[in-house]
Design an enzyme around this catalytic site. Sequence first.
Site, PDB file in Angstrom:
ATOM      1  N   ALA A  80      56.903  18.604  -1.099  1.00 14.01           N
ATOM      2  CA  ALA A  80      57.796  17.661  -0.409  1.00 14.01           C
ATOM      3  C   ALA A  80      58.810  17.121  -1.429  1.00 14.01           C
ATOM      4  O   ALA A  80      59.419  17.895  -2.151  1.00 14.01           O
ATOM      5  CB  ALA A  80      56.992  16.567   0.272  1.00 14.01           C
ATOM      6  N   SER A  81      58.948  15.806  -1.572  1.00 14.54           N
ATOM      7  CA  SER A  81      60.011  15.247  -2.408  1.00 14.54           C
ATOM      8  C   SER A  81      59.767  15.343  -3.912  1.00 14.54           C
ATOM      9  O   SER A  81      60.646  14.980  -4.692  1.00 14.54           O
ATOM     10  CB  SER A  81      60.282  13.793  -2.013  1.00 14.54           C
ATOM     11  N   VAL A  82      58.617  15.836  -4.321  1.00 11.86           N
ATOM     12  CA  VAL A  82      58.450  16.147  -5.740  1.00 11.86           C
ATOM     13  C   VAL A  82      59.344  17.340  -6.104  1.00 11.86           C
ATOM     14  O   VAL A  82      59.587  17.611  -7.272  1.00 11.86           O
ATOM     15  CB  VAL A  82      56.971  16.409  -6.079  1.00 11.86           C
TER      16      VAL A  82
END
Length: 416
Positions: free
Chosen positions: A63-65
Amino acid sequence: MPGSSALLEPVASAVQRAIDDHRLVGAVVLVARDGVEVHRQAAGLADRESGRAMTEDAIFRLASVSKPIVSTAALVLVAQGRLDLDEDIARWLPYFRPHLPDGGVARITARQLLSHTAGLGYRFREPVDDSVDGPADWAAQGAYARAAVSDGMDAAGISLEENLRRIASVPLQYEPGKGWAYSLATDVLGALIERVHGTTLDVAVRDLVSGSLGMTGTGFVAHDRNRVATPYVNGSSPAAASSSHNGLPVDDVRMQPHRLDEGEVVASVENTAGIIFSPSRIFDQQAYPSGGAGMASTAGDVLRLLETLRQEGGGLLPPALLKEMSRDHIAGYEIPDGPGWGFGLGYSILRDRRLWPTPESVGTWRWGGAYGHSWFVDPAQRLTVVALTNTLYEGMQGQFVVDLRDAVYTGLEGSR
């Protein structure tokens, strides 16, 4: 595990407590201090139904990593003199021309994409109308939803360019540079990287970042299904609410995180549309590469990137550009639900501990990922912590994130 017992004990206990309390199904946690890995822990299950244990080399949907990885790739292009942080991106993306709220044509720069000051938003953060029944109807309330914009975690079945055209059909929330909103800006940045580098985004990221750092478990498609952690959601599923499971009483089943279903919508903030999840997307070689949410990786690979950045780039980026990356670019604007935090070029920056009580030092970098992840880098303490879990949203914004942070600093105090 390497490291001192004074650090290991509180960190290991915090992780195990979250698993024992059924807040997490599984996790991999790594801690590095002074460039040395001092804690490495794989705990719980990668797949509960089969009993597959979590392993240190488990692959997670990031995801946003994904954002710090793709942001670093853009800055490598800047370091190479191929991309200007403050040039209008229309030179490279002529089809991406969203309008200002007043109807004028916007001028957007790479710096604004990196710092989320470009005026864009996210579909999953759009407010919903409480008077309308059902999540499917709720999700149709916002402008991005009406334009069928993808947040990069669903099975949209469209190209990256098509998604950018849909994003551009919606007026900006504000004039670029005049506000802050967490957004699809990193997806736009991914398209920009593609055009500047002349390849697809997956090839560009490998050429610019992951290949040189030896991040062999990182990419936009996971090829080894046996290493991929199964995602779970805190709270019971409808089936668990009406029956027992594997002989457990109904009340015990309700406490267990349930397996994330294909197409399931889960809101991270109340009264918002929520994210449409497609766990199978990470295996789909035809899915467009979402720079903001579409990558997979291991905790070790993420730690390697963050440690490289903390240790002045390791030749990846020049010191001046690293300083620019970790500088607060949104002074005067606030992050909703994050008082005291600013934003750099790819992640948040702690700027005022009076507004956000924390043992972290001013200047700490931090972000997370919706599939259940959190990480932070405290440059003043020469400290990097990565926690990838398979349980949303506890692993991203639940009590575990606070408990782990406090355990790390308690351990540091005890090891002195």
